[in-house]
Design a protein around this motif. Structure first.
Motif, PDB file in Angstrom:
ATOM      1  N   LYS A  54      -5.701  -2.484  11.845  1.00 46.83           N
ATOM      2  CA  LYS A  54      -6.926  -2.834  11.130  1.00 46.83           C
ATOM      3  C   LYS A  54      -6.572  -3.346   9.736  1.00 46.83           C
ATOM      4  O   LYS A  54      -5.662  -2.820   9.089  1.00 46.83           O
ATOM      5  CB  LYS A  54      -7.825  -1.603  10.996  1.00 46.83           C
ATOM      6  CG  LYS A  54      -8.425  -1.100  12.289  1.00 46.83           C
ATOM      7  CD  LYS A  54      -9.316   0.096  12.006  1.00 46.83           C
ATOM      8  CE  LYS A  54      -9.952   0.632  13.257  1.00 46.83           C
ATOM      9  NZ  LYS A  54     -10.827   1.813  12.971  1.00 46.83           N
ATOM     10  N   ARG A  56      -6.590  -3.534   5.847  1.00 45.19           N
ATOM     11  CA  ARG A  56      -6.719  -2.407   4.921  1.00 45.19           C
ATOM     12  C   ARG A  56      -7.231  -2.878   3.563  1.00 45.19           C
ATOM     13  O   ARG A  56      -6.782  -3.895   3.030  1.00 45.19           O
ATOM     14  CB  ARG A  56      -5.366  -1.708   4.756  1.00 45.19           C
ATOM     15  CG  ARG A  56      -4.700  -1.330   6.050  1.00 45.19           C
ATOM     16  CD  ARG A  56      -3.302  -0.791   5.825  1.00 45.19           C
ATOM     17  NE  ARG A  56      -3.313   0.623   5.536  1.00 45.19           N
ATOM     18  CZ  ARG A  56      -2.247   1.312   5.132  1.00 45.19           C
ATOM     19  NH1 ARG A  56      -1.101   0.702   4.921  1.00 45.19           N
ATOM     20  NH2 ARG A  56      -2.342   2.603   4.900  1.00 45.19           N
ATOM     21  N   LEU A  58      -7.699  -1.710  -0.413  1.00 44.15           N
ATOM     22  CA  LEU A  58      -7.266  -0.771  -1.446  1.00 44.15           C
ATOM     23  C   LEU A  58      -8.442  -0.448  -2.357  1.00 44.15           C
ATOM     24  O   LEU A  58      -9.048  -1.346  -2.952  1.00 44.15           O
ATOM     25  CB  LEU A  58      -6.126  -1.369  -2.259  1.00 44.15           C
ATOM     26  CG  LEU A  58      -5.612  -0.508  -3.426  1.00 44.15           C
ATOM     27  CD1 LEU A  58      -4.962   0.770  -2.904  1.00 44.15           C
ATOM     28  CD2 LEU A  58      -4.632  -1.292  -4.290  1.00 44.15           C
ATOM     29  N   SER A  92     -16.061   0.415   6.260  1.00 47.09           N
ATOM     30  CA  SER A  92     -15.622   1.244   7.370  1.00 47.09           C
ATOM     31  C   SER A  92     -16.398   0.937   8.646  1.00 47.09           C
ATOM     32  O   SER A  92     -15.830   0.905   9.742  1.00 47.09           O
ATOM     33  CB  SER A  92     -15.777   2.723   6.999  1.00 47.09           C
ATOM     34  OG  SER A  92     -15.352   3.554   8.058  1.00 47.09           O
ATOM     35  N   TYR A  96     -12.742  -1.823   8.809  1.00 47.73           N
ATOM     36  CA  TYR A  96     -11.624  -1.889   7.858  1.00 47.73           C
ATOM     37  C   TYR A  96     -11.113  -0.488   7.532  1.00 47.73           C
ATOM     38  O   TYR A  96     -11.887   0.463   7.434  1.00 47.73           O
ATOM     39  CB  TYR A  96     -12.058  -2.591   6.571  1.00 47.73           C
ATOM     40  CG  TYR A  96     -12.468  -4.024   6.778  1.00 47.73           C
ATOM     41  CD1 TYR A  96     -11.549  -4.982   7.209  1.00 47.73           C
ATOM     42  CD2 TYR A  96     -13.772  -4.435   6.564  1.00 47.73           C
ATOM     43  CE1 TYR A  96     -11.926  -6.295   7.420  1.00 47.73           C
ATOM     44  CE2 TYR A  96     -14.160  -5.753   6.770  1.00 47.73           C
ATOM     45  CZ  TYR A  96     -13.230  -6.676   7.202  1.00 47.73           C
ATOM     46  OH  TYR A  96     -13.609  -7.969   7.419  1.00 47.73           O
ATOM     47  N   ASP A  97      -9.804  -0.388   7.365  1.00 42.64           N
ATOM     48  CA  ASP A  97      -9.207   0.863   6.909  1.00 42.64           C
ATOM     49  C   ASP A  97      -9.256   0.925   5.388  1.00 42.64           C
ATOM     50  O   ASP A  97      -9.121  -0.102   4.715  1.00 42.64           O
ATOM     51  CB  ASP A  97      -7.753   0.969   7.377  1.00 42.64           C
ATOM     52  CG  ASP A  97      -7.636   1.573   8.759  1.00 42.64           C
ATOM     53  OD1 ASP A  97      -8.627   2.129   9.248  1.00 42.64           O
ATOM     54  OD2 ASP A  97      -6.550   1.480   9.361  1.00 42.64           O
ATOM     55  N   LEU A  98      -9.415   2.119   4.857  1.00 42.74           N
ATOM     56  CA  LEU A  98      -9.519   2.323   3.414  1.00 42.74           C
ATOM     57  C   LEU A  98      -8.347   3.151   2.918  1.00 42.74           C
ATOM     58  O   LEU A  98      -8.032   4.196   3.485  1.00 42.74           O
ATOM     59  CB  LEU A  98     -10.829   3.031   3.071  1.00 42.74           C
ATOM     60  CG  LEU A  98     -12.113   2.371   3.591  1.00 42.74           C
ATOM     61  CD1 LEU A  98     -13.305   3.302   3.389  1.00 42.74           C
ATOM     62  CD2 LEU A  98     -12.355   1.044   2.899  1.00 42.74           C
ATOM     63  N   VAL A  99      -7.715   2.679   1.854  1.00 39.14           N
ATOM     64  CA  VAL A  99      -6.639   3.420   1.198  1.00 39.14           C
ATOM     65  C   VAL A  99      -7.044   3.620  -0.255  1.00 39.14           C
ATOM     66  O   VAL A  99      -7.318   2.650  -0.968  1.00 39.14           O
ATOM     67  CB  VAL A  99      -5.299   2.675   1.280  1.00 39.14           C
ATOM     68  CG1 VAL A  99      -4.216   3.454   0.537  1.00 39.14           C
ATOM     69  CG2 VAL A  99      -4.897   2.443   2.735  1.00 39.14           C
ATOM     70  N   SER A 138      -7.567  10.053   2.968  1.00 43.90           N
ATOM     71  CA  SER A 138      -7.002   9.264   1.873  1.00 43.90           C
ATOM     72  C   SER A 138      -7.765   9.469   0.574  1.00 43.90           C
ATOM     73  O   SER A 138      -7.175   9.423  -0.512  1.00 43.90           O
ATOM     74  CB  SER A 138      -6.994   7.773   2.232  1.00 43.90           C
ATOM     75  OG  SER A 138      -6.452   6.999   1.189  1.00 43.90           O
ATOM     76  N   GLN A 154       0.259  -4.926   1.896  1.00 44.75           N
ATOM     77  CA  GLN A 154      -0.404  -4.347   3.070  1.00 44.75           C
ATOM     78  C   GLN A 154      -1.921  -4.449   2.994  1.00 44.75           C
ATOM     79  O   GLN A 154      -2.609  -4.216   3.992  1.00 44.75           O
ATOM     80  CB  GLN A 154      -0.015  -2.876   3.226  1.00 44.75           C
ATOM     81  CG  GLN A 154       1.457  -2.623   3.467  1.00 44.75           C
ATOM     82  CD  GLN A 154       1.765  -1.148   3.653  1.00 44.75           C
ATOM     83  OE1 GLN A 154       0.856  -0.320   3.788  1.00 44.75           O
ATOM     84  NE2 GLN A 154       3.038  -0.807   3.670  1.00 44.75           N
ATOM     85  N   TYR A 155      -2.457  -4.788   1.827  1.00 41.96           N
ATOM     86  CA  TYR A 155      -3.907  -4.763   1.635  1.00 41.96           C
ATOM     87  C   TYR A 155      -4.466  -6.173   1.546  1.00 41.96           C
ATOM     88  O   TYR A 155      -3.894  -7.046   0.906  1.00 41.96           O
ATOM     89  CB  TYR A 155      -4.252  -3.994   0.359  1.00 41.96           C
ATOM     90  CG  TYR A 155      -3.532  -2.666   0.231  1.00 41.96           C
ATOM     91  CD1 TYR A 155      -3.654  -1.695   1.221  1.00 41.96           C
ATOM     92  CD2 TYR A 155      -2.711  -2.388  -0.860  1.00 41.96           C
ATOM     93  CE1 TYR A 155      -2.992  -0.488   1.118  1.00 41.96           C
ATOM     94  CE2 TYR A 155      -2.041  -1.182  -0.972  1.00 41.96           C
ATOM     95  CZ  TYR A 155      -2.179  -0.238   0.027  1.00 41.96           C
ATOM     96  OH  TYR A 155      -1.519   0.958  -0.070  1.00 41.96           O
TER      97      TYR A 155
END
Length: 301
Positions: A54, A56, A58, A92, A96-99, A138, A154-155
């Motif tokens: 997915k 990501r 930031l 979300s 999307y992934d959240l960091v 996270s 990565q983001y």
């Protein structure tokens, strides 16, 4: 040599050796079973099917819990809850992934002011927001800004929620202009809420004025009138840094806002999305999701 998927090699070889994938010296019955198993494995959902990660986002947050007013009195502050919750919930929900990241990886504090009912559609929505945050590993264990810079590749997007807390730590953190520059250089989506556009001034200070990478961009933030209202009726005191709209104009940005204070307002200019206040969450989120979608369409992520 051109890379060819192994299943394509298998099929081409079968045609040369008998015109059928089953004629590979395995016998018809065994050949059919083998070929069927291969199909199961390579089709979507098969045991060897590759799952795409997915994208990501930031999310950079303040870790401060107080702000100094009038140079002498500490006032509780932090991250403004709905300015964080509405965008990350929207992100979300679409996959999307959240960091999350903060200075030194310290867990963020929620601004007590943002828990008041006037900022929410209902008490249930506010409670849902708090439950949602507590369910995110996270968020409960953010990474440091240094780590965020190291893993910035990565983001696909950067999001900074508002709240007065960032005016006491992120505004002075040397990692912030590095992060913003890294995302802006690659034209990745950048979303800044309410007070967060003030962080753009750190980027201008860290570079030559002629080279300011966001010069000429349209931008929004908390307005001067809204700042006065917050200082007079909410905090009852003035912080060190004020007049964010004026600071943004001074670094060569084109400031835009709603006609009246306290109204929803957000604006997008290319990859930059900014918003004005806690009542702008839905409008901001829609614009930010759109800029991410546009970015993904023109990249090979």
């Amino acid at each position: 040599m051109k890379n060819v998927p192994w299943n394509q090699i298998f099929l081409e070889k079968s045609k040369k050796e008998g015109g059928s994938p089953m004629n590979l010296g395995l016998g018809k019955k065994m050949g059919f079973s083998f070929f069927f198993a291969i199909l199961i494995a390579i089709l979507p959902g098969g045991i060897f099917a590759k799952t795409n990660p997915k994208p990501r986002i930031l999310v950079v947050m303040s870790a401060s819990d107080t702000i100094l007013l009038d140079g002498k009195r500490k006032h509780p502050t932090g991250v403004f809850l709905n300015e964080l919750y509405l965008p990350i919930k929207g992100l979300s929900e679409v996959g999307y992934d959240l960091v999350f990241a903060t200075p030194n990886g310290k867990i963020a504090t929620i601004d007590p002011e943002s828990l008041k009912d006037k900022y929410w559609e209902s008490a249930e929505e506010k409670e849902a927001a708090l439950r949602y945050l507590s369910s995110l590993p996270s968020y409960l264990k953010p990474i440091s800004l240094e780590s965020a810079i190291q893993m910035s590749h990565q983001y696909i997007g950067l999001l900074v929620p508002g709240g007065q807390g960032l005016m006491t730590d992120l505004l002075y953190d040397v990692n912030v202009p590095k992060l913003i520059f890294t995302f802006q250089e690659k034209e990745k989506p950048i979303g800044l809420v309410c007070h967060a556009p003030a962080l753009l001034t750190t980027l201008a200070k860290s570079s030559n004025e002629k080279e300011f990478i966001l010069k000429g961009y349209k931008v929004n933030s908390v307005t001067k009138i809204e700042e006065w209202f917050i200082e007079t009726f909410v905090m009852k005191g003035s912080p060190k840094i004020r007049n964010i709209s004026g600071l943004l104009k001074n670094i060569g940005m084109e400031y835009k806002s709603s006609i009246l204070p306290g109204q929803s307002y957000a604006i997008r200019d290319r990859n930059l999305v900014t918003s004005q206040n806690p009542f702008s969450g839905i409008e901001f989120t829609e614009l930010y999701l759109a800029v991410i979608e546009d970015y993904l369409q023109k990249t090979s992520f």
